[in-house]
Design an enzyme around this catalytic site. Structure first.
Site, short mmCIF file in Angstrom:
data_model
loop_
_atom_site.label_atom_id
_atom_site.label_comp_id
_atom_site.label_asym_id
_atom_site.label_seq_id
_atom_site.Cartn_x
_atom_site.Cartn_y
_atom_site.Cartn_z
N GLU A 186 -6.00 33.20 -2.46
CA GLU A 186 -7.47 33.10 -2.10
C GLU A 186 -8.18 34.21 -1.99
O GLU A 186 -8.92 34.57 -1.06
CB GLU A 186 -7.13 32.41 -0.73
CG GLU A 186 -6.89 30.97 -0.93
CD GLU A 186 -7.09 30.41 0.21
OE1 GLU A 186 -7.37 29.06 0.44
OE2 GLU A 186 -6.63 30.47 2.05
N GLU A 255 -4.39 23.56 -3.95
CA GLU A 255 -4.83 23.23 -2.33
C GLU A 255 -5.99 21.91 -2.19
O GLU A 255 -7.25 22.48 -2.05
CB GLU A 255 -5.22 24.40 -1.94
CG GLU A 255 -3.63 25.31 -1.42
CD GLU A 255 -4.16 26.81 -0.44
OE1 GLU A 255 -4.73 26.21 0.41
OE2 GLU A 255 -3.25 27.33 -0.61
#
Length: 841
Positions: A186, A255
């Protein structure tokens, strides 16, 4: 045998022998094209789920992974946790809950693949995002940017993990289960804060990963500038609109949040399965081929592993498998049905592009053709308010708002995301049902205690003429740092004590008596304390114990975010101020009880402990010790700490985590029945407003033994240990309610068959090791209510004996919703079957 039967047999043999070859360790190649991952030459639709190995004990890994496989997963995804694998620079640890090789091999033994997210930054609401604290103290280091010291350490750890996997033959090309690896995590969310250094770092991280020659594809999640051939992937609640940064890369979702993490002082978040299934179906409708649930099993933040600030011990995440390893229904079952429906469409999805059709406002179809008369379709109503009837290929279909219907043959609906026909559990938590839950009170157990000294307690304290930042001082060896100074007064007087802290909490003592407590919250851990105090003539001692609740784990430059006291001012009643921030302060890292090792089993019989009938309660900075007999059976165990304040608990020397029962969530913001329709976020659906985030703390069964078990608590604020109890569940109450017009079970559908001619079923399944012991309710007609509150309707056929005959003594059973079997109590009326049953040993 017809053509369809032959094709079905061939597909079955491919799946069967593919899994057999994989379990035996035959090597496979993993590549990708613009549609999907290609495993040994076959394009695959892959369902994945996150399971973090340290958040469960190794003994239950096989059961959790087996339930994931049964739920329709193909892949297990996990982070790698650098701070516990290299707690001291150059010293590695891969044992117990951190035995990564054992975990990967356990997944392989189940016949599933692995996506290994090496990072080494994890986030994961894990302490310091997975970074070891020693990294912070390397001279000149800057995390996650173009910085020589950091890059050198990151490269070493990446190589350590990759080489470990190679040595154990765990990559797919070696016959292992690892088909994907991830570098960084991320970073695209924070890259802006690092400027040019961040851009160069992304390229360096990609190149470093590729040079490790894993022979499997690498991914970077939430990284739109991931350089080729690294696959950039999507993270979020919805990823149907995501497009990879290259037309040569597949559309992957790493995710998909099944709920959200829990923080002390916050309500409990949850995500309705109808919305979760809608998000997944939309992703595959729009060309996705790899999808991962974060989390599929969340588990527990044992010890001090929870990230910060103020992340709770439970990492349940409202996942399909709950914190204790039990299946959460209807989430698990509804998603299992969804996975089967999508698998029916696999050959269409991986080999064709969608043909889009508008069916009206917020209504659409995406059709995947293999030939002009052979297709699979997704019909979507992405409006959040109005149900609709649509016409597709000359047929009429009902689409509830915010739902997707899946038609593997472009004719028959085998699954609709808003139509939940799987079984449910009574209540919303592992210990919600009173019928099968028992509590063992510790009020009659023998208790001992140890009251800690306030302030400096040993000769290894030190002084400084400034207020020191906490993390740099403690190096996270303890949650606690004592700040002690003196206040001199010529006369007795009242004053205001003003304290400012970066976080996370602080308990203040004047002349060894508690005068104030302050704390922050997850989104802003800083806080101020303003307290009117009475100062005695002469010398007064001010002691402040600053408390950490997890080191920061997310955000730009999160690694240098501080904690602890940064300003102390004394103001008299005329507002004349004296700044104590630059006075001489004495510091003590940790508490006396920590230093003595009171949590250890070898001190259980030490004379340090005080015994007696007058147990101190509501006492700050006190240790308690007692014993209990573990309840028999294999049901989940927890420690009910509702009566305690704030602290940490140990069972037989193993920390079950931090607790904070007195920190209540806001009294508003919760919903009794959250509407799944419309976009979800972490605040949309919440429960337990005005209550502690958590009162039950998971005790792994493998941490207790026959006979007496030791429980130790370090209570920081004050509580009553006599009201503590050990909670277990000896059974499971399940129910289901299915109508005559509901879809048939997905696994009963056959290509080119008319599902409308087949019969829906009520299916009940007990968790592993339990069987249906009794049937409490069974009605066919128009029963009213929901699980736990079913009642007979105006139309009722008593089918209890039929259900008992089919289900009693079995781990699973199915009852057709058919008038031919159940009778017809009201002809011409649409009927449904409702059943409640109890599972036990």
């Amino acid at each position: 045998m017809g053509k369809d039967g032959v094709l079905g047999l061939i597909l079955f043999l491919i799946v069967l022998y593919g899994a057999w070859f994989f379990e035996l360790g035959f090597s496979v190649t993993v590549t990708y094209d613009n549609k999907a991952l290609i495993i040994d030459g076959k394009k695959r639709i892959l369902q994945s789920g996150s399971v973090h190995y340290p958040r469960a004990t190794p003994e239950v890994w096989p059961d959790i992974i087996g339930k994931a496989k049964e739920g329709g997963l193909d892949v297990i995804e996990t982070y790698v946790f650098w701070n516990y694998h290299e707690p001291v620079k150059g010293q590695y640890y891969f044992e117990g809950r951190f035995d990564l090789v054992r975990f990967v091999k356990t997944v392989q033994e189940a016949g599933l693949f692995v996506h290994l997210r090496i990072g080494p930054y994890a986030c994961a609401e894990w302490n310091y995002g997975g970074f070891p604290l020693w990294l912070h103290f390397i001279p000149g280091i800057q995390f996650r940017t173009t910085n020589g010291p950091y890059q050198a350490e990151m490269k070493l750890f990446l190589a350590k993990i990759v080489n470990l996997m190679k040595e154990e033959n765990l990559f797919a090309s070696q016959g292992g289960p690892i088909i994907l690896a991830q570098v960084e995590n991320e970073y695209g969310n924070v890259e802006w804060a690092y400027g040019v250094g961040g851009e160069l770092y992304v390229k360096w991280a990609a190149e470093t990963a590729l040079n490790l020659n894993t022979t499997v594809p690498w991914v970077m999640c939430s990284q739109s500038d991931a350089p080729d051939p690294i696959i950039n992937t999507c993270n979020g609640f919805y990823c149907d609109d995501f497009t990879p940064n290259s037309p040569s890369k597949p559309k992957m979702w790493t995710e998909d949040y099944t709920g959200w993490f829990l923080s002390f002082g916050y309500p409990v978040p949850y995500r309705p399965v109808e919305d979760l299934a809608f998000a997944v179906a939309r992703f595959f409708e729009k060309g996705g081929t790899f999808h991962n649930y974060y989390m599929y099993f969340g588990g527990t933040n044992f010890g001090r592993t929870a990230g910060g600030p103020l992340v709770a011990t439970s990492y349940d995440y409202d996942a399909p498998i709950d914190e204790y390893g039990s299946i959460r229904q209807p989430k698990w079952g509804h998603l299992q049905d969804l996975h089967m429906a999508i698998k029916q469409c696999e050959e269409y999805l991986v080999n064709a592009d969608a043909t889009h059709q508008s069916l009206g406002l917020y209504l659409e179809a995406d059709v995947y053709y293999r030939t002009s008369d052979d297709c699979a379709a997704f019909l979507a109503n992405y409006g959040s308010r109005l149900d609709a009837n649509v016409t597709f290929n000359g047929r009429s279909y009902f689409l509830p708002a915010w739902s997707v219907s899946i038609l593997p043959d472009c004719k028959n609906v085998v699954f609709n995301t808003a139509k939940v026909v799987t079984q449910k559990s009574v209540g919303d938590a592992t210990f919600a049902s009173s019928a099968s839950v028992s509590e063992l009170s510790l009020s009659t157990s023998p208790w001992s205690w140890y009251i800690e000294k306030v302030g400096v307690w040993s000769n290894d304290s030190f002084t400084a003429t400034s207020l020191l930042e906490q993390i740099n001082t403690t190096k996270d060896t303890s949650d606690f740092l004592w700040y002690t100074t003196s206040i001199e007064a010529d006369e007795k007087k009242d004053a205001f004590l003003l304290i400012q802290s970066l976080g996370h909490a602080a308990l203040v003592f004047l002349n060894k008596k508690v005068i104030a407590f302050g704390y922050g919250y997850h989104d802003d851990a800083s806080f101020n304390i303003s307290e009117k105090i009475s100062i005695a003539q002469g010398s007064n001692t001010l002691d402040i114990i600053s408390m950490m609740i997890g080191v920061q784990n997310y955000g730009p430059w999160f690694d240098i975010m501080g904690a602890g006291i940064y300003s102390v001012i004394l103001a008299d009643l005329k507002n004349a101020k004296e700044d104590y921030s630059s006075k001489e302060w004495t510091y003590q890292v940790g508490t006396e009880g920590e230093n003595l090792g009171l949590d250890k089993t070898d001190l259980a019989n030490s004379s340090l402990w005080t015994q007696g009938s007058a147990l101190p309660v509501n006492q700050s900075l006190i240790w308690y010790k007692s014993t209990f007999l573990a309840p028999e059976g294999k049901g989940p165990l927890s420690l009910n700490l509702a009566s305690m304040g704030k602290g940490q608990a140990w069972i037989n020397g193993q920390s079950i985590g931090r607790y904070w029962s007195t920190y209540l969530s806001p009294s508003t913001g919760c919903t009794t029945n959250c509407d799944y329709r419309g976009s979800y976020d972490a605040q949309k659906c919440q429960k337990k407003c005005g209550q502690p985030a958590q009162i039950l703390y998971h005790i792994p069964r493998t941490w207790v033994h026959p006979g007496e078990n030791l429980v130790v608590l370090h209570e920081e604020l004050g509580g009553d240990p006599l009201k503590i109890s050990v909670v277990t569940r000896s059974g499971q109450e399940v129910c289901s309610h299915v109508s005559e017009d509901d879809p048939i079970p997905v696994d009963l559908w056959n290509p080119n068959s008319d599902s409308s001619s087949q019969t829906p079923e009520v299916r009940l399944t007990c968790d592993h090791g339990w069987k249906i012991a009794s049937v409490g309710f069974a009605s066919f007609g128009n029963p009213k209510g929901d699980c736990g509150t079913f009642t007979e309707g105006s139309c009722h056929a008593d089918v209890l004996s039929i259900v008992q005959q089919v289900c009693m003594g079995k781990q699973k059973c199915s009852v057709p919703v058919s008038t031919g079997i159940l009778g017809n109590p009201c002809p011409g009326v649409m009927k449904s079957l409702a059943i409640e049953a109890l599972c036990s040993v």
